[in-house]
Design an enzyme around this catalytic site. Structure first.
Site, PDB file in Angstrom:
ATOM      1  N   GLY A  55       0.873  -1.175   0.000  1.00 51.72           N
ATOM      2  CA  GLY A  55       0.000   0.000   0.000  1.00 51.72           C
ATOM      3  C   GLY A  55       0.906   1.219   0.000  1.00 51.72           C
ATOM      4  N   ALA A  56       0.615   2.168  -0.907  1.00 47.06           N
ATOM      5  CA  ALA A  56       1.556   3.267  -1.154  1.00 47.06           C
ATOM      6  C   ALA A  56       1.977   4.029   0.111  1.00 47.06           C
ATOM      7  CB  ALA A  56       0.970   4.213  -2.195  1.00 47.06           C
ATOM      8  N   GLN A 204      -5.621  -8.615  -2.473  1.00 46.95           N
ATOM      9  CA  GLN A 204      -5.681  -7.635  -1.373  1.00 46.95           C
ATOM     10  C   GLN A 204      -7.120  -7.356  -0.931  1.00 46.95           C
ATOM     11  OE1 GLN A 204      -3.826  -7.319  -4.140  1.00 46.95           O
ATOM     12  NE2 GLN A 204      -1.923  -6.238  -3.756  1.00 46.95           N
ATOM     13  N   ASP A 245      -1.501   4.805  -6.215  1.00 52.94           N
ATOM     14  CA  ASP A 245      -0.061   4.619  -5.965  1.00 52.94           C
ATOM     15  C   ASP A 245       0.755   5.796  -6.487  1.00 52.94           C
ATOM     16  OD1 ASP A 245      -1.289   1.734  -6.094  1.00 52.94           O
ATOM     17  OD2 ASP A 245       0.530   1.690  -4.872  1.00 52.94           O
ATOM     18  N   ASN A 255      -3.065   2.868 -10.058  1.00 50.53           N
ATOM     19  CA  ASN A 255      -3.517   2.107  -8.883  1.00 50.53           C
ATOM     20  C   ASN A 255      -3.492   0.631  -9.263  1.00 50.53           C
ATOM     21  OD1 ASN A 255      -4.509   2.060  -6.138  1.00 50.53           O
ATOM     22  ND2 ASN A 255      -6.460   1.420  -6.969  1.00 50.53           N
ATOM     23  N   LYS A 256      -3.871  -0.191  -8.323  1.00 51.30           N
ATOM     24  CA  LYS A 256      -3.813  -1.649  -8.507  1.00 51.30           C
ATOM     25  C   LYS A 256      -4.427  -2.100  -9.819  1.00 51.30           C
ATOM     26  CE  LYS A 256      -2.155  -3.990  -6.466  1.00 51.30           C
ATOM     27  NZ  LYS A 256      -0.780  -4.407  -6.825  1.00 51.30           N
TER      28      LYS A 256
END
Ligand code: MRU
Length: 354
Positions: A55-56, A204, A245, A255-256
């Site tokens: 997680g960023a 996640q 991110d 992002n993911k």
């Protein structure tokens, strides 16, 4: 933060005592809650690389702690030599994961502190870097709370909210970004429910988001990633909120992997698509998202689940861990400094002057 009180009801993935830190091993959740001790920067770098911590914002916090540990072990009386060695520590930490800019933001902040204080003794620099790492940790949780309050007004009472990956307490020092907004909405009295994409391949959503929302008694239903479109078409989703991110200066959001797909689906179904992220996730040096480095991870994350093989041996695999959602699909970006909608190029830059 040595000797600080630990509130067992609050989820914080990193904790300190006696000059060491412990990280909740996020690879083992939800079935096992195992804390691993770290006392040196090489260990912290490995924790980031292997996703014990992920997680960023949490990666940024871990990088700051790693820099402090590395600084502590440098043996010299010369501040100039100390700084050269500190840069080497930062290089090791920087090479762990490429996409989340919070990692580089935290390393820059630690290095800038040392650089601005080179007239001090090495001992003073070491103490100062410890304080800086602890400040980054504490500030991260505080800013998530602030960000949550800014975003809570966007979530209607009764909303069924889709989220992707884990942008919660586990992905930060505490409270979370996207899930922080949902926590704040619940705290303001709204009754909401969350749909969590499982988020293949690292899961996640299934492992972490479902775990932390259950722990907080926020209603959560788990779905496979490929079910979001169907549920949107049935009118069972009211809005989407995700973390980030790295966000380029024009509002493009990394992002993911799978986030882009969800954003396109949300647009097709006229649903708001919100991004929640701290200012440390904004990379104003990039004009657009095409410049964001995208991490490619091990093929085994796709071909196997644990020790079970799912795909034929030797089949070629792609495993980009992130994607980029163009700004035009983003309804609003929620930060600790406020909410930006519409013209992201101007709006995001203005946040830094608030
Ligand atoms: O690979 P991960 O688990 O580090 O990826 C995490 C995400 O993509 C999160 O959505 C993002 O970092 C935001 S966390 C507040």
């Amino acid at each position: 933060m040595s000797g600080c009180q630990i509130d067992k009801n609050v989820i914080r993935p990193i904790r300190f005592f006696n000059g060491a830190c412990q990280m909740l091993d996020q690879r083992r959740l939800p079935t096992e809650e195992i804390w691993i001790n770290y006392t040196d920067y090489q260990g912290v770098a490995e924790a980031i690389r292997s996703m014990v911590v992920r997680g960023a914002p949490a990666i940024g916090v871990a990088a700051a702690i790693g820099t402090w540990f590395g600084a502590r072990d440098i043996e010299t009386e010369s501040s100039e030599v100390f700084f050269v060695e500190l840069e080497k520590v930062c290089e090791v930490l920087a090479a762990t994961r490429p996409t989340a800019v919070n990692l580089f933001w935290a390393l820059e902040r630690m290095k800038s502190f040392a650089h601005a204080n080179l007239d001090r003794s090495v001992l003073e620099l070491k103490i100062g870097l410890e304080y800086e790492a602890l400040a980054i940790t504490q500030e991260d949780e505080q800013l998530c709370i602030k960000l949550g309050r800014h975003g809570a007004g966007l979530i209607p009472d009764g909303a069924r909210v889709l989220t992707h990956c884990n942008a919660g307490a586990l992905a930060t020092a505490g409270y979370g970004t996207a899930l922080g907004v949902l926590r704040a909405a619940v705290a303001s009295g709204k009754k909401i429910s969350v749909l969590a994409d499982e988020t293949r391949p690292f899961m996640q959503g299934a492992r972490l988001t479902a775990w932390e929302l259950q722990k907080d008694n926020i209603p959560v239903t788990l779905i496979c990633d490929n079910m979001a479109g169907y549920l949107m078409s049935k009118g069972e989703i009211d809005c989407v909120i995700v973390g980030a991110d790295r966000i380029a200066s024009n509002g493009d959001v990394a992002n993911k992997i799978g986030t882009y797909t969800v954003a396109v689906l949300a647009r097709e179904h006229n649903l708001p698509f919100y991004v929640a992220a701290p200012l440390s996730t904004l990379d104003m040096s990039l004009t657009d998202g095409s410049q964001i480095p995208i991490e490619e991870r091990d093929a085994r994350e796709i071909t196997h689940v644990g020790d079970i093989q799912l795909a034929p041996s030797g089949v070629p695999v792609r495993n980009p861990a992130f994607d980029v959602t163009p700004a035009r699909f983003v309804t609003a970006i929620i930060t600790e400094a406020g909410v930006v909608e519409g013209d992201y190029s101007q709006g995001l830059a203005a946040l830094f002057n608030k």
